[in-house]
Design an enzyme around this catalytic site. Structure first.
Site, short mmCIF file in Angstrom:
data_model
loop_
_atom_site.label_atom_id
_atom_site.label_comp_id
_atom_site.label_asym_id
_atom_site.label_seq_id
_atom_site.Cartn_x
_atom_site.Cartn_y
_atom_site.Cartn_z
N ARG A 18 39.32 65.02 18.47
CA ARG A 18 39.37 66.35 17.85
C ARG A 18 39.39 66.23 16.34
O ARG A 18 40.11 65.38 15.80
CB ARG A 18 40.61 67.11 18.33
N SER A 103 40.31 73.71 21.74
CA SER A 103 41.55 74.18 22.38
C SER A 103 42.13 75.36 21.60
O SER A 103 41.47 76.36 21.42
CB SER A 103 42.54 73.02 22.49
N HIS A 104 43.37 75.24 21.12
CA HIS A 104 44.02 76.32 20.41
C HIS A 104 44.05 76.08 18.90
O HIS A 104 44.74 76.80 18.17
CB HIS A 104 45.46 76.49 20.91
N LYS A 113 37.32 66.82 25.40
CA LYS A 113 38.25 66.39 26.44
C LYS A 113 37.43 65.75 27.55
O LYS A 113 36.39 66.31 27.95
CB LYS A 113 39.05 67.58 26.99
N ASP A 237 45.20 80.28 26.32
CA ASP A 237 44.86 79.69 25.04
C ASP A 237 43.34 79.64 24.89
O ASP A 237 42.59 80.17 25.73
CB ASP A 237 45.51 78.32 24.88
N ASP A 239 40.99 77.52 25.32
CA ASP A 239 40.10 76.93 26.32
C ASP A 239 40.61 77.09 27.75
O ASP A 239 40.09 76.48 28.67
CB ASP A 239 39.80 75.47 26.01
N ASP A 241 43.38 76.29 29.43
CA ASP A 241 44.18 75.35 30.21
C ASP A 241 45.68 75.51 29.96
O ASP A 241 46.49 74.76 30.52
CB ASP A 241 43.75 73.90 29.98
N ARG A 242 46.08 76.52 29.16
CA ARG A 242 47.50 76.81 28.95
C ARG A 242 47.75 78.30 29.13
O ARG A 242 46.95 79.12 28.71
CB ARG A 242 47.95 76.36 27.56
N HIS A 324 50.79 74.04 29.88
CA HIS A 324 49.91 73.30 30.80
C HIS A 324 50.60 73.27 32.17
O HIS A 324 51.75 72.83 32.28
CB HIS A 324 49.71 71.86 30.33
#
Length: 458
Positions: A18, A103-104, A113, A237, A239, A241-242, A324
């Site tokens: 990232r 992501s966030h 990822k 979030d 993407d 995943d949270r 997560h």
């Protein structure tokens, strides 16, 4: 293409790759990642997905170019949340998968990822990828590129998990992230009344930042719950995943509180099972798992660490304070916030008790938020070593699973080095304010003894 490629070392992180577009991360990097990952994969097809950031389509094209140049066939699953890409790795005949997502992080970030043979590709794997690229040891070939629409298949799988019950009023906040369209389609498949906020995927995040662990990012959701008289609100979030959740009174339920609800449901079907959470979680969660007849396991923070530990222990459920959540009970063991949302709706719709009442039944504690303060990469190890030596000398009771989590009569305090930023992370929890004050003082003393000026611990 050049035979050798050196990445900015700051982008090769513990759990993913990232960086900042145009500064530490470029399309040339994406191409090299594709060539290196394709070389390591060795054979088979690689699934590729991407989020809604402005830089993602260009990175995807370069990544696919690199993968095919290494001889790998590629199937592109398109724009969507990270768990859709993970799902593709199980639903399609593929060797691995790469999700392009920031992501966030802020809009100018992006990253990758990765999953290989249904296992997380992280830590030493990422360092090995970087070394392979630096040495130019790429395989060569002529892979093919194709596309498949996974979004409907993914939403179908999510909707199949809903078990019914009383109709609910639910507000959803996709935060203009990659889960927006999936959220809209999922809500349309569920009974009850649903209001979906900010489903338009927009990489500039015009309404609020897509991080549901930050209270200010949940204000719109709380207002929607209040205005609509909703039973609960659910946020994702950037993407997907949270997860973040508020009850019908607009109160936030944090990851360790939500885990108590899911653990009760899972342990009814799987008595005695291992349930995992990370070192930042409340002691009340671990106590609750044990009271429900489960076997609580405290483990390292980080989605890749958690996934590996789940596979090792055959745990059907795991979750982190960060939101997560991992279900291997009727699912695949990866972190999927939309799937976790359906499992939460099953609990609320399947009973007579509102989510707010479930929250009220939980043991009360006082705690700090997650505290982060600067510490260079070079200083992290000696600081943590000094703290451990002091604890040993004092005969303290502590766990060193991930950093140090020190237990006293007042509760516990935690200090660990972040794997993704140049910071130390701290947290403390007690049954009362006086005990929390003593824990924060003990944490500050430990930092001073290690040569760190303690920040304001609140």
């Amino acid at each position: 293409m050049s035979d050798a490629h050196r990445f900015d070392p700051t982008i090769l992180r513990e759990y993913d790759i990232r960086g900042v577009i145009g500064k530490t991360l470029s399309e040339a990097d994406a191409r090299a990642i594709g060539r290196a990952f394709g070389t390591i994969a060795g054979a088979g097809t690689i699934a590729v997905g991407y989020d809604g950031r402005l830089s993602s389509p260009g990175l995807e094209a370069a990544l696919v170019e690199g993968l095919t140049a290494a001889g790998r066939d590629v199937v592109s699953v398109g724009l969507g949340p990270t768990p859709m890409l993970y799902y593709a790795c199980y639903a399609l005949d593929v060797t691995g998968g790469i999700m392009i997502t920031g992501s966030h992080n802020p809009p100018d970030y992006n990253g990758f990822k990765m999953m290989l043979r249904k296992k997380p590709f992280f830590a030493g794997d990422i360092q090995a990828l970087g070394q392979l690229a630096a040495e130019g040891r790429f395989a060569s070939g002529r892979g093919t590129a194709s596309t498949v629409d996974m979004l409907d298949r993914y939403v179908d799988r999510l909707a199949q998990e809903f078990t019914g019950g009383r109709p609910l009023k639910v507000a959803w906040d996709a935060g203009n992230g990659a889960a927006g369209e999936a959220t809209r389609r999922l809500a349309a498949r569920l009974p009850g009344e649903h209001r979906v906020l900010f489903a338009e995927i927009d990489g500039t995040f015009p309404n609020h930042h897509p991080d549901p662990t930050v209270p200010k990012n949940l204000v719109d959701l709380q207002q929607a719950v209040a205005d609509g008289g909703c039973d609960l609100g659910i946020a994702f979030d950037g993407d997907g995943d949270r997860i973040g959740v508020v009850d019908g009174q607009g109160r936030i339920l944090w990851g360790d509180q939500l885990m108590q609800i899911w653990a009760e449901a899972v342990l009814k079907e799987r008595p005695g099972a291992v349930v995992i959470s990370d070192v930042k979680a409340s002691q009340t969660l671990f106590d609750r798992i044990a009271a429900l007849g489960g076997r609580p396991l405290m483990w390292k923070t980080g989605h890749s660490h958690i996934k590996n530990k789940m596979a090792e222990t055959k745990a059907p459920l795991a979750g982190e304070m960060s939101g997560h959540v991992f279900f291997a009970d009727r699912y695949y063991g990866f972190d999927d916030a939309l799937y976790a949302a359906v499992r939460l709706l099953n609990v609320v719709a399947g009973g007579d008790e509102p989510l707010a009442a479930m929250r009220d039944r939980m043991a009360a504690t006082v705690n700090t938020p997650e505290l982060r303060f600067p510490c260079s990469e070079e200083a992290k190890r000696p600081v943590m070593a000094a703290v451990v030596e002091r604890l040993k000398a004092a005969g303290a009771t502590y766990s060193d699973v991930d950093g140090v989590r020190v237990t006293t009569a007042d509760g516990w305090w935690l200090l660990r080095a972040s794997n993704t930023q140049d910071v130390l992370v701290a947290r403390a929890e007690s049954s009362g304010e006086a005990g929390l004050s003593r824990l924060k003082a003990a944490l500050a003393d430990a930092l001073r003894a290690a040569g760190i000026v303690p920040p304001d611990l609140g």
